[in-house]
Scaffold this motif. Structure first.
Motif, PDB file in Angstrom:
ATOM      1  N   PRO A   1       0.801  -1.227   0.000  1.00  0.00           N
ATOM      2  CA  PRO A   1       0.000   0.000   0.000  1.00  0.00           C
ATOM      3  C   PRO A   1       0.841   1.288   0.000  1.00  0.00           C
ATOM      4  O   PRO A   1       0.328   2.352  -0.332  1.00  0.00           O
ATOM      5  CB  PRO A   1      -0.805  -0.118   1.289  1.00  0.00           C
ATOM      6  CG  PRO A   1       0.028  -0.996   2.176  1.00  0.00           C
ATOM      7  CD  PRO A   1       0.699  -1.967   1.262  1.00  0.00           C
ATOM      8  N   VAL A   2       2.096   1.214   0.405  1.00  0.00           N
ATOM      9  CA  VAL A   2       3.020   2.354   0.513  1.00  0.00           C
ATOM     10  C   VAL A   2       2.601   3.293   1.635  1.00  0.00           C
ATOM     11  O   VAL A   2       3.369   3.551   2.564  1.00  0.00           O
ATOM     12  CB  VAL A   2       3.191   3.125  -0.809  1.00  0.00           C
ATOM     13  CG1 VAL A   2       4.188   4.282  -0.643  1.00  0.00           C
ATOM     14  CG2 VAL A   2       3.655   2.192  -1.924  1.00  0.00           C
ATOM     15  N   LEU A   3       1.371   3.835   1.570  1.00  0.00           N
ATOM     16  CA  LEU A   3       0.886   4.752   2.597  1.00  0.00           C
ATOM     17  C   LEU A   3      -0.250   4.116   3.384  1.00  0.00           C
ATOM     18  O   LEU A   3      -1.144   3.497   2.804  1.00  0.00           O
ATOM     19  CB  LEU A   3       0.388   6.054   1.967  1.00  0.00           C
ATOM     20  CG  LEU A   3       1.378   6.873   1.163  1.00  0.00           C
ATOM     21  CD1 LEU A   3       0.694   8.126   0.617  1.00  0.00           C
ATOM     22  CD2 LEU A   3       2.592   7.251   1.992  1.00  0.00           C
ATOM     23  N   ILE A   4      -0.204   4.283   4.729  1.00  0.00           N
ATOM     24  CA  ILE A   4      -1.268   3.765   5.587  1.00  0.00           C
ATOM     25  C   ILE A   4      -1.767   4.923   6.444  1.00  0.00           C
ATOM     26  O   ILE A   4      -1.062   5.394   7.346  1.00  0.00           O
ATOM     27  CB  ILE A   4      -0.764   2.629   6.500  1.00  0.00           C
ATOM     28  CG1 ILE A   4      -0.074   1.537   5.670  1.00  0.00           C
ATOM     29  CG2 ILE A   4      -1.918   2.047   7.313  1.00  0.00           C
ATOM     30  CD1 ILE A   4       0.572   0.460   6.508  1.00  0.00           C
ATOM     31  N   PRO A   5      -2.972   5.436   6.173  1.00  0.00           N
ATOM     32  CA  PRO A   5      -3.486   6.567   6.947  1.00  0.00           C
ATOM     33  C   PRO A   5      -4.069   6.128   8.282  1.00  0.00           C
ATOM     34  O   PRO A   5      -4.635   5.037   8.406  1.00  0.00           O
ATOM     35  CB  PRO A   5      -4.572   7.138   6.041  1.00  0.00           C
ATOM     36  CG  PRO A   5      -5.040   5.970   5.232  1.00  0.00           C
ATOM     37  CD  PRO A   5      -3.845   5.067   5.054  1.00  0.00           C
ATOM     38  N   ALA A   6      -3.919   6.999   9.272  1.00  0.00           N
ATOM     39  CA  ALA A   6      -4.534   6.796  10.590  1.00  0.00           C
ATOM     40  C   ALA A   6      -4.907   8.172  11.125  1.00  0.00           C
ATOM     41  O   ALA A   6      -4.147   8.806  11.845  1.00  0.00           O
ATOM     42  CB  ALA A   6      -3.596   6.078  11.544  1.00  0.00           C
TER      43      ALA A   6
END
Length: 546
Positions: free
Chosen positions: A373-378
């Motif tokens: 995914p490269v980027l994982i938002p939280a």
């Protein structure tokens, strides 16, 4: 006659000075109203007749600040009785990503112990293990082991973050009942009858509450899509409906009922030492999320809470206990954009496909030939997938910042490694840059690789028909500004409209009980509550902040 006049004048001056000078209390009562913004305090202040009116006649700081960027429940509560900003408390958000945890769920809840086998961020064991600093109650107990520390709240994270690691009684609503954490002392004698009475109350339906005259103009339906509206609920509920109980004045009443029972049963404030009880009133937050901040629901809620706080203080007065109250909030809040647009804010909007972090991550993956995914938002934190090779990480973060900032919904993007190098801000909180606000809640190892600030009046809830219609958590002052109110019997009223911080509460209360707190261990400063030329704050060492 002249001598008598002089004596009388001196007596009046001494009496005035005694009132102005804060007492050394036997009981500290610390109250947090979840999502009680400075805007709501200002809007409803003229209508308060109960407990909030009493506090408004004490020492008033209408521009208190949860000064950091992560204006959420857990970080905010972690500042109130620790004197420390989230970068120091370690509570950088309600949830964060820890890709090193052994379980499949990599999200960590702020008040959980993720090492418990079988736990997840949604089904967890409540714990204070992530709070990295002591609370005021802990410091008091360390100085005098006879001190009793009690914490009651409508949310586990509020009870834990204000109570800390050493509590005598800690109770919170878990969705069905008031419970405590594992390993706590045996329940006080007041708990069983309280829980029994609460169960009986929940088994009965709650009729709709009357609409006060000042609320009638707000009693109008606001369409939110899908044929749904908000703005007309008057808090009626069916028997056994714990969800509506949670988002109503009923739960605030339950918290104060339990707090009163514990004060009485435990004899808080009646020993030679000073005791402390913290109370987390959560209904205002649930009302704000579910119905917004400017509807009839919030109006009924705040007036009901004002009345119930008045009864709570009256009961304390009758007990004869010498107490000091501080009341504040963990963060502010923002109304739903659908009502904003009706009420002269046509630019209010919701997030949409113009900010798609999944698509941005996929684009970076294609450009740098990366998998995953490269980027994982939280929330406002965005993490780089741990699978991204070390040699590509800096380039991936830089490219992500560039692409995210191109969204018309984004005000700014900060690279975590850059924020971590900044010193903590020392100027008044209302003057801080966005980068300084981010710094106050950034902790390496917990915070994201990127911190995203949405534009003003952008609500990060894309679809209001699935539960929550409004929220908080932004860099903007409608989420940062909260009232800070102090009151004691005989207080001489004054108001200071300049900005102060919630981290100032701990050193201020500590000054009233003569508890030394090394300035290097906290971020706050002592506030002078003495309306006269006197000063309750200890003399600061050269070069320290006052």
């Amino acid at each position: 006659m002249r001598l008598r006049s002089i004596v009388t004048a001196v007596a009046v001056l001494l009496a005035t000075a005694a009132q102005a000078q804060p007492p050394k209390p036997k009981l500290i009562v610390a109250i947090s109203i979840d999502q009680f913004s400075a805007d709501l305090f200002s809007e409803y202040r003229q209508h308060f007749t109960g407990g909030l009116k009493r506090l408004s006649e004490g020492v008033v700081f209408p521009s208190g600040y949860q000064s950091h960027a992560a204006t959420e429940t857990c970080p905010g509560h972690s500042t109130i009785l620790t004197g420390s900003r989230p970068y120091r408390t370690g509570i950088i958000a309600n949830d964060w990503l820890d890709q090193s945890v052994a379980r499949a769920d990599k999200t960590v809840y702020c008040a959980e112990d993720e090492t418990v086998p079988g736990s997840s961020s949604k089904d967890y064991t409540v714990s204070a293990r992530h709070l990295l600093v002591p609370t005021l109650g802990e410091r008091m107990k360390n100085a005098d082991p006879a001190t009793r520390v009690v914490s009651v709240a409508g949310k586990d994270r509020a009870a834990v973050m204000m109570g800390g690691h050493k509590v005598d009684q800690l109770w919170f609503w878990n969705g069905k009942d008031y419970v405590t954490t594992a390993g706590q002392p045996a329940p006080d004698a007041a708990i069983a009858p309280f829980r029994s009475a609460l169960a009986a109350r929940l088994a009965q339906p709650q009729p709709a509450l009357p609409v006060p005259d000042v609320c009638t103009s707000r009693d109008r339906a606001i369409p939110i899509g899908g044929g749904k509206t908000v703005g007309t609920w008057h808090f009626g509920r069916a028997a056994g409906d714990t969800t509506k109980f949670r988002a109503s004045p009923e739960i605030d009443d339950a918290n104060l009922t339990l707090a009163s029972a514990l004060i009485e049963s435990m004899g808080l404030g009646r020993g030679p030492q000073t005791d402390i009880i913290s109370i987390g009133e959560s209904a205002t937050d649930y009302v704000g999320h579910t119905y917004g901040t400017e509807g009839v629901e919030m109006c009924i809620q705040l007036l009901a809470l004002d009345k119930r706080l008045g009864a709570f203080f009256d009961q304390l007065d009758k007990s004869g206990v010498d107490y000091v109250v501080v009341l504040t909030a963990d963060h502010g809040g923002h109304d739903l954009p659908e009502r904003n647009r009706i009420h002269a804010a046509p630019d209010a909007q919701r997030v949409d496909s113009r900010l798609d972090l999944k698509a941005i991550g996929a684009q970076i993956g294609r450009e740098l030939k990366l998998t995953g995914p490269v980027l994982i938002p939280a929330g406002g934190d965005v993490y780089l997938d741990r699978a991204v090779p070390a040699k590509a990480r800096a380039k991936a973060v830089a490219r992500a910042a560039q692409l995210i900032k191109q969204s018309p919904l984004v005000e700014d993007v900060f690279v975590g490694a850059d924020i971590a190098k900044m010193p903590q801000p020392t100027s008044p909180p209302e003057t801080w840059s966005f980068a300084e606000r981010a710094r106050a809640s950034y902790r390496p190892g917990r915070s994201g690789d990127l911190i995203v600030a949405l534009k003003e009046r952008v609500t990060p809830i894309p679809d209001p028909t699935k539960g929550y219609v409004a929220t908080h958590g932004s860099f903007w002052d409608y989420d940062r500004r909260v009232p800070i109110l102090f009151w004691w019997k005989g207080v001489q009223n004054f108001e200071q409209p300049l900005g102060v911080e919630t981290v100032d509460i701990l050193p201020t209360l500590a000054s009233l009980i003569g508890l030394p707190v090394p300035p290097a261990e906290i971020d706050g400063r002592c506030l002078d509550l003495d309306a006269s030329a006197g000063d309750n704050c200890p003399v600061a060492a050269p070069g320290t902040r006052r």
